[in-house]
Design a protein around this motif. Structure first.
Motif, PDB file in Angstrom:
ATOM      1  N   SER A  57       0.827  -1.208   0.000  1.00 59.23           N
ATOM      2  CA  SER A  57       0.000   0.000   0.000  1.00 59.23           C
ATOM      3  C   SER A  57       0.861   1.258   0.000  1.00 59.23           C
ATOM      4  CB  SER A  57      -0.931   0.000   1.219  1.00 59.23           C
ATOM      5  OG  SER A  57      -0.181  -0.066   2.419  1.00 59.23           O
ATOM      6  N   GLY A  58       2.103   1.140   0.497  1.00 63.14           N
ATOM      7  CA  GLY A  58       3.002   2.278   0.498  1.00 63.14           C
ATOM      8  C   GLY A  58       3.808   2.421  -0.775  1.00 63.14           C
ATOM      9  N   GLY A  59       3.572   1.525  -1.753  1.00 65.91           N
ATOM     10  CA  GLY A  59       4.246   1.628  -3.041  1.00 65.91           C
ATOM     11  C   GLY A  59       5.557   0.872  -3.130  1.00 65.91           C
ATOM     12  N   ARG A  60       5.904   0.066  -2.126  1.00 62.61           N
ATOM     13  CA  ARG A  60       7.148  -0.693  -2.189  1.00 62.61           C
ATOM     14  C   ARG A  60       6.973  -1.899  -3.106  1.00 62.61           C
ATOM     15  NH1 ARG A  60      10.124  -3.871   2.827  1.00 62.61           N
ATOM     16  NH2 ARG A  60      12.075  -4.354   1.720  1.00 62.61           N
ATOM     17  N   PRO A  61       7.740  -1.965  -4.213  1.00 59.83           N
ATOM     18  CA  PRO A  61       7.529  -3.037  -5.184  1.00 59.83           C
ATOM     19  C   PRO A  61       8.249  -4.317  -4.787  1.00 59.83           C
ATOM     20  CG  PRO A  61       9.224  -1.566  -5.990  1.00 59.83           C
ATOM     21  CD  PRO A  61       8.745  -0.991  -4.680  1.00 59.83           C
ATOM     22  N   SER A  62       7.787  -5.420  -5.349  1.00 54.52           N
ATOM     23  CA  SER A  62       8.415  -6.710  -5.134  1.00 54.52           C
ATOM     24  C   SER A  62       8.069  -7.602  -6.323  1.00 54.52           C
ATOM     25  CB  SER A  62       7.915  -7.339  -3.827  1.00 54.52           C
ATOM     26  OG  SER A  62       8.532  -8.582  -3.592  1.00 54.52           O
ATOM     27  N   ALA A  63       9.010  -8.457  -6.703  1.00 52.03           N
ATOM     28  CA  ALA A  63       8.760  -9.363  -7.829  1.00 52.03           C
ATOM     29  C   ALA A  63       9.384 -10.706  -7.529  1.00 52.03           C
ATOM     30  CB  ALA A  63       9.327  -8.789  -9.120  1.00 52.03           C
ATOM     31  N   ARG A  64       8.771 -11.756  -8.070  1.00 56.34           N
ATOM     32  CA  ARG A  64       9.261 -13.102  -7.899  1.00 56.34           C
ATOM     33  C   ARG A  64       8.673 -13.984  -8.996  1.00 56.34           C
ATOM     34  NH1 ARG A  64       5.574 -10.349  -5.906  1.00 56.34           N
ATOM     35  NH2 ARG A  64       6.278 -10.346  -3.740  1.00 56.34           N
ATOM     36  N   THR A  65       9.263 -15.156  -9.200  1.00 53.71           N
ATOM     37  CA  THR A  65       8.752 -16.090 -10.197  1.00 53.71           C
ATOM     38  C   THR A  65       7.788 -17.067  -9.538  1.00 53.71           C
ATOM     39  OG1 THR A  65      10.808 -15.944 -11.476  1.00 53.71           O
ATOM     40  CG2 THR A  65       9.356 -17.809 -11.935  1.00 53.71           C
ATOM     41  N   VAL A  66       6.622 -17.224 -10.131  1.00 55.22           N
ATOM     42  CA  VAL A  66       5.638 -18.207  -9.680  1.00 55.22           C
ATOM     43  C   VAL A  66       5.167 -18.979 -10.908  1.00 55.22           C
ATOM     44  CG1 VAL A  66       4.899 -16.765  -7.743  1.00 55.22           C
ATOM     45  CG2 VAL A  66       3.681 -16.618  -9.915  1.00 55.22           C
ATOM     46  N   LEU A  67       4.372 -20.001 -10.691  1.00 54.32           N
ATOM     47  CA  LEU A  67       3.880 -20.821 -11.800  1.00 54.32           C
ATOM     48  C   LEU A  67       2.406 -20.548 -12.075  1.00 54.32           C
ATOM     49  CD1 LEU A  67       5.563 -24.265 -11.055  1.00 54.32           C
ATOM     50  CD2 LEU A  67       6.330 -22.474 -12.634  1.00 54.32           C
TER      51      LEU A  67
END
Length: 219
Positions: A57-67
């Protein structure tokens, strides 16, 4: 210094069939089905692997690989621990982005949309179709939480396997999401960085009644 000069040999030219509007379906889900079949036919090791990007909600991004575990006219589904970082992000901010990086065939697909949780019935159906070890693993791993050691994690797995030697129940902290697409972009690599990018934007309706606007983007 040009940063590219630090990575000798990584410059390349992409060559692919032109991506022309006349050759594309009016429905991006139909087009995705065709491209997904191409990725499978090309022998990509995990064509359903996708990068899931979320933000708090504060705009902190995150990315990861999922299936990716399924897709239809309603959207794209995957499963995870609701208490993981991605689960917490989606609880605060349901917007998500998916990226399918099919590099060997010089294609990628990007999906943006709102995520919703699947019903417990849908989650249970998928959970019970998984191998026994994966079901115990879902219980054993408090995903994204700090653990003191590998031994602690393995001990918890053994404890739960002893508790449920055959059919572990569906965890209440685990389940599926469906990303309801509002934008889907198809990228086809071309020579001289003149790549083809075709974007579909939702212009009304939902699910099988969706109306899509198709437009070409500059590379």
């Amino acid at each position: 210094m040009d940063s590219a000069s630090q990575l000798p040999g990584l410059r390349r030219s992409y060559e692919g069939q032109p991506l022309l509007e006349a050759d594309l379906s009016d429905d991006p889900l139909v087009q995705f089905t065709l491209w997904f079949a191409d990725a499978v036919a090309a022998g990509l090791p995990e064509p359903n692997a996708m990068i899931l990007a979320t933000a708090s909600s504060g705009g902190r991004p995150s990315a990861r690989t999922v299936l990716l575990k399924g897709f239809d006219e309603r959207g794209f589904t995957f499963f995870t621990n609701y208490e993981s970082r991605k689960g917490r992000d989606l609880a605060e901010n349901p917007r998500a982005c998916l990226l399918f990086p099919w590099h060997p065939i010089r294609r990628q697909v990007r999906v943006e949309g709102r995520s919703v949780r699947l019903s417990r019935e849908e989650t249970a159906a998928y959970f019970n179709s998984r191998p026994y070890g994966s079901r115990i693993g879902a219980w054993a791993s408090r995903q994204s939480a700090v653990v003191r050691s590998r031994e602690e994690l393995d001990a918890r797995y053994r404890e739960l396997a002893e508790r449920w030697p055959t059919d572990p129940p569906v965890p209440d902290f685990w389940g599926g999401y469906r990303v309801l697409p509002s934008e889907i972009e198809f990228w086809q690599g071309q020579t001289d960085r003149m790549h083809d990018r075709i974007r579909y934007r939702l212009n009304g309706g939902t699910g099988p009644n969706a109306v899509w606007l198709r437009e070409r983007l500059a590379p």
